[in-house]
Design an enzyme around this catalytic site. Structure first.
Site, short mmCIF file in Angstrom:
data_model
loop_
_atom_site.label_atom_id
_atom_site.label_comp_id
_atom_site.label_asym_id
_atom_site.label_seq_id
_atom_site.Cartn_x
_atom_site.Cartn_y
_atom_site.Cartn_z
N HIS A 1 1.41 6.76 2.58
CA HIS A 1 0.62 8.17 2.29
C HIS A 1 0.91 9.11 3.60
O HIS A 1 1.81 8.78 4.32
CB HIS A 1 -0.88 7.96 2.19
N LYS B 1 0.88 -1.26 -0.06
CA LYS B 1 0.00 -0.01 0.03
C LYS B 1 0.85 1.21 -0.16
O LYS B 1 1.99 1.16 0.47
CB LYS B 1 -0.74 -0.10 1.37
N HIS C 1 0.69 8.03 7.38
CA HIS C 1 1.92 7.50 7.78
C HIS C 1 2.96 8.53 7.92
O HIS C 1 3.96 8.24 8.45
CB HIS C 1 2.39 6.09 6.62
N1 ARG Z 1 0.36 -0.85 9.91
C1 ARG Z 1 -0.62 -0.28 10.69
C2 ARG Z 1 -1.50 0.94 9.93
O1 ARG Z 1 -0.78 1.37 8.45
C3 ARG Z 1 -0.12 0.55 11.70
C4 ARG Z 1 0.51 -0.50 12.63
C5 ARG Z 1 0.63 0.15 14.19
N2 ARG Z 1 1.38 -0.75 14.96
C6 ARG Z 1 0.88 -1.54 15.69
N3 ARG Z 1 1.46 -2.37 16.52
N4 ARG Z 1 -0.55 -1.95 15.61
O2 ARG Z 1 -2.52 1.32 10.07
#
Ligand code: ARG
Length: 561
Positions: A126, A123, A129
């Protein structure tokens, strides 16, 4: 100074502790009213007198302290006027005596894990992030400065049913060539295509599920495609990190926990927490006012929360953290509340050391940046755009500086970072180029420009001695600047305690403003040695603090701009 005032009062007032006195002392709204004020209302009961009378009595007893120029009664308040030379001396000497002004002189042997950035493989990276990346990086810098060991964790979203879908999509509508050439955008394209097609043909979903199950069971074909997608994605993420000059101690993402989840699910069962509902394994959280936490789906596959629970146990055992922070958007609030509760129900008292550190949305002036509607804003694009815009401003304002390229990068990227960190995390961020890049506004470029101005002043002065004549610093403008210098340690501490980098960015603007007033009101490069040296030394201190404060935000300081 506040402390000294409190001591003085404390010596005369028995009914209040020094801490209580400290918390009562106020900073008067106007400088004419002194530097500190002590309200006497609280004492009225014990003394059985009007606060005004108490203030008058106390005043008589504390007039002779050498660090004060005078004490006055203002109704029920006792107002303290600090001797300005003395105050300036204390602040500057305190600064000079610190190896790490504003931070810890020694490590505190505590560990903080910060889980941030954590983009999803296949993905796009963006602007949302970008915020977790910028906030997490800044918190890392703030905690390091404050003496903590920090473990920077990039919990990549590299596992889950979406990879089953991607494999199906790739096999049907993708090509190696296109993925090699286009990277993540091609993966996004086939992913969207999958959803369109699956609307018409539900069997695609079954196919996708079975591919993910294959991945969970170590099927080599499935894993090699997945690994390739991961690599391609990571390469793109890395280029954003490189632009921001950010690194991590661990890139163990969700996939890392694949072989560690079974033991945790077993533990959950043993502790009697699991319920089976329509074939799925869940943890009921109704009692706590939350929907159930899903541990496995009915086809046996794991979920986001399963991997988070497993990761938390792993991190506790591996890093022995005192705190573990998760920097994500506010929309994940429930997710974290749910599984933090599960950790607590498992009997781990360190559940209280897990913190969700949420932040608000990012929008473009005039509309939301949607990831679904196709008008996705890539982090890299927005950074590049900012660099270019900065470049043209520099071309226009100061075309003669050397390394324009590098300066545009540092200022363009700094502007984005600063804008992301200028308000409380939870506030939404609006991208408004005119504001972000306003060199006279409350912006990154403004603070960087102030730094460059300080650097230029010092270059022009050339040699200076360490001499500081405190009599030179008693005017209001200099005192205001000195007081800003004094505020830095508290700002860093507040930012760390509240996990709020905006406290640093606000501080940096206030310091820069006080400096620019000083630059305007107090001529620095004068013939009188004592004045020139004194002012130049203050300029140098301010320059160092600006650099340090911006470095906590993750922003560089060009020497020329
Ligand atoms: N990959 C997730 C997202 O983009 C965020 C992860 C955050 N960290 C976690 N340990 N859940 O929304």
């Amino acid at each position: 100074m506040k402390n000294k005032v409190a001591e003085l009062i404390s010596a005369q007032v028995e009914s209040l502790s020094k801490e209580e006195i400290l918390s009562l002392i106020e900073i008067p709204p106007k400088t004419e009213m002194g530097d500190f004020a002590f309200p006497c209302f609280k004492l009225a009961k014990t003394y059985r007198k009007a606060p005004q009378a108490i203030a008058a009595e106390l005043k008589e007893k504390m007039e002779n302290a050498s660090f004060l120029s005078k004490v006055e009664c203002l109704g029920p308040y006792l107002n303290f006027y600090v001797n300005k030379q003395e105050m300036a001396r204390q602040i500057v000497e305190n600064y000079k005596n610190c190896k790490n002004y504003g931070g810890a002189e020694e490590k505190n042997s505590k560990t903080i894990c910060i889980d941030y950035s954590s983009p999803n493989v296949a993905k796009n990276f963006h602007v949302g992030h970008l915020r977790t990346t910028i906030i997490g990086n800044s918190l890392n810098n703030i905690y390091r400065k404050s003496g903590y060991d920090v473990v920077r964790i990039n919990h990549l979203g590299d596992w889950g049913t979406q990879f089953g879908k991607l494999i199906v999509a790739y096999k049907r509508w993708g090509s190696q060539q296109a993925v090699e050439n286009e990277g993540i955008s091609e993966l996004m394209r086939i992913y969207v295509k999958f959803h369109e097609e699956a609307e018409k043909d539900d069997s695609l979903n079954d196919e996708a599920r079975s591919w993910f199950t294959k991945m969970e069971h170590g099927d080599e074909e499935a894993l090699s495609i997945w690994r390739w997608f991961r690599e391609i994605s990571l390469k793109e993420f890395m280029s954003v990190y490189k632009m921001l000059d950010i690194d991590f101690d661990s890139y163990d993402g969700e996939s890392f926990y694949n072989d560690k989840m079974a033991a945790v699910i077993e533990e959950l069962k043993e502790k009697g927490l699991i319920k089976v509902s329509e074939g799925a394994q869940i943890i009921d959280l109704e009692e706590y006012g939350m929907p159930p936490c899903l541990i496995t789906k009915k086809d046996g596959s794991s979920l986001y929360a399963t991997r988070d629970i497993t990761a938390a146990l792993y991190r506790k055992n591996t890093y022995h953290f005192d705190k573990c922070l998760y920097v994500t958007g506010l929309e994940q609030k429930l997710h974290f509340a749910q599984w933090f509760k599960v950790i607590e129900l498992m009997g781990y008292d360190w559940a209280k050391d897990l913190y969700h550190v949420p932040y608000g949305l990012v929008s473009l002036k005039g509309g939301k940046l949607s990831t679904r509607k196709g008008n996705i804003i890539y982090a890299e694009d927005i950074l590049n755009e900012s660099i270019q815009k900065t470049r043209s401003i520099i071309e226009e304002k100061n075309p003669d500086i050397s390394d324009k390229e590098e300066v545009s990068r540092e200022v363009g990227i700094g502007a984005i970072i600063f804008n992301d960190l200028y308000n409380q995390r939870i506030k939404d961020v609006v991208f408004d180029w005119d504001k972000i890049l306003n060199f006279d506004g409350e912006t990154g470029p403004y603070v960087q420009y102030t730094y460059a101005r300080a650097a230029s002043v010092l270059r022009k002065i050339g040699d200076k001695t360490d001499e500081i004549d405190y009599n030179v610093l008693t005017d209001d403008t200099s005192m205001a600047l000195i007081k800003e210098i004094e505020r830095y340690p508290q700002a860093v501490k507040d930012a760390a305690d509240r996990m709020e980098p905006y406290i640093i960015s606000r501080y940096a603007v206030a310091l820069a403003q006080a400096f620019n007033k000083f630059y305007h009101d107090c001529q620095i490069n004068v013939l009188e040695d004592n004045i020139r040296n004194t002012r130049a030394n203050i300029v140098e201190i301010v320059k160092n603090i600006i650099k340090d404060a911006l470095s906590l935000l993750g922003i560089k300081c060009p020497e020329q701009m």
